[in-house]
Design a protein around this motif. Structure first.
Motif, PDB file in Angstrom:
ATOM      1  N   ARG A 245       0.851  -1.189   0.000  1.00 30.83           N
ATOM      2  CA  ARG A 245       0.000   0.000   0.000  1.00 30.83           C
ATOM      3  C   ARG A 245       0.886   1.237   0.000  1.00 30.83           C
ATOM      4  O   ARG A 245       1.795   1.353   0.819  1.00 30.83           O
ATOM      5  CB  ARG A 245      -0.954   0.010   1.195  1.00 30.83           C
ATOM      6  CG  ARG A 245      -2.102   1.015   0.980  1.00 30.83           C
ATOM      7  CD  ARG A 245      -3.171   0.937   2.046  1.00 30.83           C
ATOM      8  NE  ARG A 245      -3.703  -0.422   2.203  1.00 30.83           N
ATOM      9  CZ  ARG A 245      -4.306  -0.853   3.310  1.00 30.83           C
ATOM     10  NH1 ARG A 245      -4.445  -0.055   4.345  1.00 30.83           N
ATOM     11  NH2 ARG A 245      -4.767  -2.093   3.387  1.00 30.83           N
ATOM     12  N   TRP A 246       0.609   2.123  -0.939  1.00 29.88           N
ATOM     13  CA  TRP A 246       1.435   3.320  -1.127  1.00 29.88           C
ATOM     14  C   TRP A 246       0.768   4.507  -0.453  1.00 29.88           C
ATOM     15  O   TRP A 246      -0.400   4.781  -0.712  1.00 29.88           O
ATOM     16  CB  TRP A 246       1.614   3.598  -2.617  1.00 29.88           C
ATOM     17  CG  TRP A 246       2.140   2.424  -3.389  1.00 29.88           C
ATOM     18  CD1 TRP A 246       1.408   1.409  -3.935  1.00 29.88           C
ATOM     19  CD2 TRP A 246       3.507   2.134  -3.674  1.00 29.88           C
ATOM     20  NE1 TRP A 246       2.242   0.494  -4.547  1.00 29.88           N
ATOM     21  CE2 TRP A 246       3.531   0.915  -4.404  1.00 29.88           C
ATOM     22  CE3 TRP A 246       4.724   2.765  -3.393  1.00 29.88           C
ATOM     23  CZ2 TRP A 246       4.713   0.324  -4.845  1.00 29.88           C
ATOM     24  CZ3 TRP A 246       5.901   2.188  -3.842  1.00 29.88           C
ATOM     25  CH2 TRP A 246       5.887   0.979  -4.553  1.00 29.88           C
ATOM     26  N   ALA A 247       1.491   5.219   0.380  1.00 33.44           N
ATOM     27  CA  ALA A 247       0.952   6.430   0.998  1.00 33.44           C
ATOM     28  C   ALA A 247       0.744   7.497  -0.075  1.00 33.44           C
ATOM     29  O   ALA A 247       1.395   7.463  -1.121  1.00 33.44           O
ATOM     30  CB  ALA A 247       1.919   6.949   2.059  1.00 33.44           C
ATOM     31  N   ASP A 248      -0.175   8.431   0.185  1.00 33.62           N
ATOM     32  CA  ASP A 248      -0.373   9.551  -0.741  1.00 33.62           C
ATOM     33  C   ASP A 248       0.957  10.272  -0.920  1.00 33.62           C
ATOM     34  O   ASP A 248       1.704  10.444   0.030  1.00 33.62           O
ATOM     35  CB  ASP A 248      -1.395  10.549  -0.170  1.00 33.62           C
ATOM     36  CG  ASP A 248      -2.793   9.934  -0.147  1.00 33.62           C
ATOM     37  OD1 ASP A 248      -3.009   8.939  -0.874  1.00 33.62           O
ATOM     38  OD2 ASP A 248      -3.639  10.433   0.606  1.00 33.62           O
ATOM     39  N   GLY A 249       1.209  10.670  -2.146  1.00 35.37           N
ATOM     40  CA  GLY A 249       2.423  11.441  -2.395  1.00 35.37           C
ATOM     41  C   GLY A 249       3.625  10.590  -2.794  1.00 35.37           C
ATOM     42  O   GLY A 249       4.659  11.135  -3.174  1.00 35.37           O
ATOM     43  N   VAL A 250       3.514   9.253  -2.699  1.00 34.72           N
ATOM     44  CA  VAL A 250       4.600   8.418  -3.224  1.00 34.72           C
ATOM     45  C   VAL A 250       4.439   8.373  -4.740  1.00 34.72           C
ATOM     46  O   VAL A 250       3.363   8.050  -5.255  1.00 34.72           O
ATOM     47  CB  VAL A 250       4.559   6.987  -2.638  1.00 34.72           C
ATOM     48  CG1 VAL A 250       5.691   6.143  -3.217  1.00 34.72           C
ATOM     49  CG2 VAL A 250       4.666   7.020  -1.114  1.00 34.72           C
ATOM     50  N   THR A 251       5.496   8.729  -5.456  1.00 37.50           N
ATOM     51  CA  THR A 251       5.380   8.917  -6.909  1.00 37.50           C
ATOM     52  C   THR A 251       5.548   7.607  -7.677  1.00 37.50           C
ATOM     53  O   THR A 251       6.043   6.613  -7.146  1.00 37.50           O
ATOM     54  CB  THR A 251       6.479   9.881  -7.400  1.00 37.50           C
ATOM     55  OG1 THR A 251       7.743   9.284  -7.075  1.00 37.50           O
ATOM     56  CG2 THR A 251       6.363  11.235  -6.725  1.00 37.50           C
ATOM     57  N   ASP A 252       5.135   7.635  -8.967  1.00 34.06           N
ATOM     58  CA  ASP A 252       5.347   6.488  -9.855  1.00 34.06           C
ATOM     59  C   ASP A 252       6.835   6.193 -10.035  1.00 34.06           C
ATOM     60  O   ASP A 252       7.227   5.059 -10.273  1.00 34.06           O
ATOM     61  CB  ASP A 252       4.697   6.753 -11.219  1.00 34.06           C
ATOM     62  CG  ASP A 252       3.176   6.643 -11.144  1.00 34.06           C
ATOM     63  OD1 ASP A 252       2.669   6.127 -10.124  1.00 34.06           O
ATOM     64  OD2 ASP A 252       2.507   7.091 -12.095  1.00 34.06           O
ATOM     65  N   VAL A 253       7.644   7.237  -9.918  1.00 33.98           N
ATOM     66  CA  VAL A 253       9.101   7.042 -10.010  1.00 33.98           C
ATOM     67  C   VAL A 253       9.568   6.134  -8.875  1.00 33.98           C
ATOM     68  O   VAL A 253      10.341   5.195  -9.081  1.00 33.98           O
ATOM     69  CB  VAL A 253       9.823   8.414  -9.963  1.00 33.98           C
ATOM     70  CG1 VAL A 253      11.326   8.244  -9.859  1.00 33.98           C
ATOM     71  CG2 VAL A 253       9.471   9.242 -11.198  1.00 33.98           C
ATOM     72  N   SER A 254       9.057   6.383  -7.663  1.00 31.27           N
ATOM     73  CA  SER A 254       9.414   5.518  -6.525  1.00 31.27           C
ATOM     74  C   SER A 254       8.924   4.097  -6.747  1.00 31.27           C
ATOM     75  O   SER A 254       9.607   3.132  -6.384  1.00 31.27           O
ATOM     76  CB  SER A 254       8.798   6.043  -5.231  1.00 31.27           C
ATOM     77  OG  SER A 254       9.360   7.281  -4.894  1.00 31.27           O
ATOM     78  N   LYS A 255       7.737   3.942  -7.331  1.00 28.39           N
ATOM     79  CA  LYS A 255       7.210   2.591  -7.592  1.00 28.39           C
ATOM     80  C   LYS A 255       8.139   1.814  -8.520  1.00 28.39           C
ATOM     81  O   LYS A 255       8.414   0.640  -8.289  1.00 28.39           O
ATOM     82  CB  LYS A 255       5.814   2.674  -8.228  1.00 28.39           C
ATOM     83  CG  LYS A 255       4.736   3.061  -7.250  1.00 28.39           C
ATOM     84  CD  LYS A 255       3.354   2.847  -7.845  1.00 28.39           C
ATOM     85  CE  LYS A 255       2.325   3.521  -6.938  1.00 28.39           C
ATOM     86  NZ  LYS A 255       0.947   3.302  -7.366  1.00 28.39           N
ATOM     87  N   LEU A 256       8.618   2.478  -9.580  1.00 30.71           N
ATOM     88  CA  LEU A 256       9.549   1.822 -10.507  1.00 30.71           C
ATOM     89  C   LEU A 256      10.826   1.428  -9.775  1.00 30.71           C
ATOM     90  O   LEU A 256      11.312   0.304  -9.894  1.00 30.71           O
ATOM     91  CB  LEU A 256       9.905   2.757 -11.668  1.00 30.71           C
ATOM     92  CG  LEU A 256       8.909   2.878 -12.822  1.00 30.71           C
ATOM     93  CD1 LEU A 256       9.389   3.935 -13.813  1.00 30.71           C
ATOM     94  CD2 LEU A 256       8.725   1.539 -13.540  1.00 30.71           C
TER      95      LEU A 256
END
Ligand code: CO
Ligand code: CO
Length: 310
Positions: A245-256
């Protein structure tokens, strides 16, 4: 049999006697850098890494080599072999044999045997609530490799990830054993979150990670910002999404980045907080990245297995 594949552990373990067990693993892959010598060195460091992650000491290795038979290419294969031989000798591991197969796409690696005391195996089930998470190499080799193949990475970045991938996890493993870590795994193809998931599932724990404290290669951050990533990284995002689960504000860049498929990545160490500080100091004294990236809690059906904070 002490450890098999049921918990997706880094290596299998078989008890030979009361105080001795054999730790066995195999790894080989296609070239990931242009320099044949460094390809051999990285393949060796990568295949040893699973033994270090179990808390064991590698002792012997068997070579697996699949090469095209064009005689013009022989000098390259010789360099690949030499890179592997030199890295194994740096690790104090004997290469005692191997097998070669003719193949159109080259592949290279090793089967490795290590030894360990049967009661000291750091398998995936040993993470404990209260542990902190420590990572010993920056993340992003998959993304930077893809950038290199597309001509979008600088020579400096290629050199940086090559050095990181060729670095043994030996010293990090020795220091975590001295410090009394609960367990560890190495970050490879399934990325930081995938390998973290394997340990959390086997240990019935959950993790809260701070994305901002995870060390990344600068070039990987830049390339991820342009949505450049290997297929394996995108597959990891999909495969591990149910646990994260990703907190609000975690970017797609961080997901990659957090899902980026790594070659010969660092150790992800689980260790009680009163021991973590000493370990962090010891690792840094040896010039090893020692980033505290999160904390471990008892599994809770109301909570995600992995929560990513900013
Ligand atoms: Co592993
Ligand atoms: Co492996």
């Amino acid at each position: 049999m002490l450890v098999d594949y049921s918990n997706a552990d880094d290596a299998g373990v078989y008890r030979i006697s009361e105080d001795l067990a054999a730790v066995l693993t195999v790894d080989f892959f296609t070239p990931i850098v242009d320099d044949p010598y460094m390809f051999g060195a990285i393949a060796a460091a990568n295949s040893l890494s699973d033994v270090y992650a179990m808390g064991a000491r590698p002792v012997v290795a068997l070579n697996l080599a699949m090469f095209p038979t064009d005689p013009k290419l022989f000098p390259f294969w010789k360099q690949v072999m030499q890179g592997g031989i030199d890295k194994m000798s740096e690790a104090g591991v004997y290469i005692i044999g191997g097998h070669t197969v003719k193949d159109t796409e080259p592949k290279f690696g090793y089967a490795v045997m290590g030894t360990i005391h049967p009661e000291k195996i750091l398998d995936n089930s040993r993470a404990a609530p209260g542990d902190v998470l420590m990572l010993t190499k920056p993340i992003g080799t998959g993304i930077v490799s893809t950038g290199i193949k597309s001509g979008l990475s600088s020579a400096g970045a290629e050199e940086e990830i090559t050095r990181s991938m060729a670095a043994l996890n030996r010293r990090a493993s020795e220091l975590m054993l001295e410090a009394g870590a609960s367990t560890s795994t190495d970050v490879t193809g399934f990325g930081l979150l995938g390998h973290m998931h394997e340990v959390l599932a086997a240990s019935r724990c959950r993790a809260v990670i701070s994305a901002g404290s995870v060390p990344f290669f600068d070039e990987a951050v830049r390339l991820a910002g342009r949505n450049i990533a290997p297929g394996g990284t995108r597959a990891n995002i999909k495969n591990y999404e149910p646990y994260v689960r990703w907190a609000d504000g975690v970017t797609d860049v961080s997901k990659l980045l957090l899902n980026d498929t790594q070659t010969s990545g660092g150790l992800l160490i689980f260790i009680q907080p009163d021991r973590a500080e000493k370990l962090q100091e010891a690792l840094r004294r040896d010039g090893i990245v020692a980033a505290r990236i999160g904390e471990i809690f008892r599994a809770d059906p109301a909570q995600p297995e992995i929560r990513i904070e900013k």
